[in-house]
Design a protein around this motif. Sequence first.
Motif: not given
Length: 317
Positions: A100-110
Motif C-alpha cells: 500500500v505504501l509503495t503503491g500509493m507513493s509510486t502512483l502519486l509520483a507518476l
Amino acid sequence: MIRFLAKRLGQAIVVILLVTVIVFLLLHSVPGGPARGILGPQASPQAIAAFNHEHGFDKSLVQQYWAFLSRLLRGDLGDSYTLNQSVGSLIAQRLPKTLVLTGMSTLLALVIAVPLGVWQGRRRRGLTDYAVTAVVFIGYATPVFFLALILVIVFTEKIPILPPQAPQTQSLAGLFADSRGLILPVLAGAIATVAAFSRYMRSAVLDNLAEDYVRTARAKGASERRVVWLHIMRNSLTPIIAMLGYYLPVLFSGALVIESVFNYPGMGLLFWNAAQTSDYPILLGTVLVIALATVIGSLLADIVQALVDPRVRGAIR
C-alpha cells in the motif's frame, strides 16, 4: 513471445537461487553466528552448542543450505526466533501494508512526474526548465531518511497539522481509517521517485520531439496539444514502464527506511526489528520476498513494454 517468456522465467529462477545463496552466506558469516546474536555475548558455550544443534547450525553450510532450500520449496520460511511465529505469517501480515505504501507513493509520483517531464521537455533550456531541474536534482540527491525527517520537522513541529507517525494498526482498513497518518510516509516515498521519473520522462520527450512522426503529424495539421499528449507522451512512456520494474528494489529499500522513521507497521519495520535482535529467519525471508518482487516486476515490465512498443515486439520475434 512464448520463447521470450520461457527465457525470462529461466533467468528469474537463476537470479532467485543466486540471491538465496548470497544472502544465506552473508547471514551466516556474522561473527558468532545466529546463536551469539540471539543468546547474547554472555551466553555459555554449552548454551550456544545446544542452540546450534536445535536449529541445525552445527551442520555444514551445504547441508544447512539444502535444508533451507527444501523448506523454501515447500513454502516454509522457518520460524522467528523472537516472535514465536512463522516467518510466512509475519510477512503475510506486513507485506500488504508495504505494498500500500509503495503503491500509493509510486502512483502519486507518476501523476506528478509524467506531466512535469512533458512540460519540461516542451520548454527545454528555458529558465523554468533549469529551475525545475535544480529542484529535481536536489530531491533526487537527498537521502530518503533525511527527506522524511524534514517532513516530520516541518509538518509536525513547525506547522503541526499532521501526526508524526503512521497509523498503528494490524489491518489495512485501519490504515485507511486514519488516512492523515499516511500522508507523510506516502509523500516521503514519492519525492525521490518524482525526481527520477521526471528526468527520464523529460529525456524521452526530447528524443521523441526530433522523430519523423512528430513532423508528419504537424504537417498533417494536427494540433500541438494532440501531438504532445497523444503521440509524444504515449511513446515517451515506454522507458518509464521499463523503469518501474527495475526501480522496484529502490522503492522497497526506500520503504524500509520510511517505515522505520514513521513507525509504519510494514515489512521495513519488521526487517529493522529483526536486524536489532539478530532474527535471521525474518531477515532471510524479507530479503527473499524483496528479491522475488524485483524479479517479477522486471518480468512484468518487459511484458508490458513489449505490448506497448511495436519495436520491442519485433525484436522478440
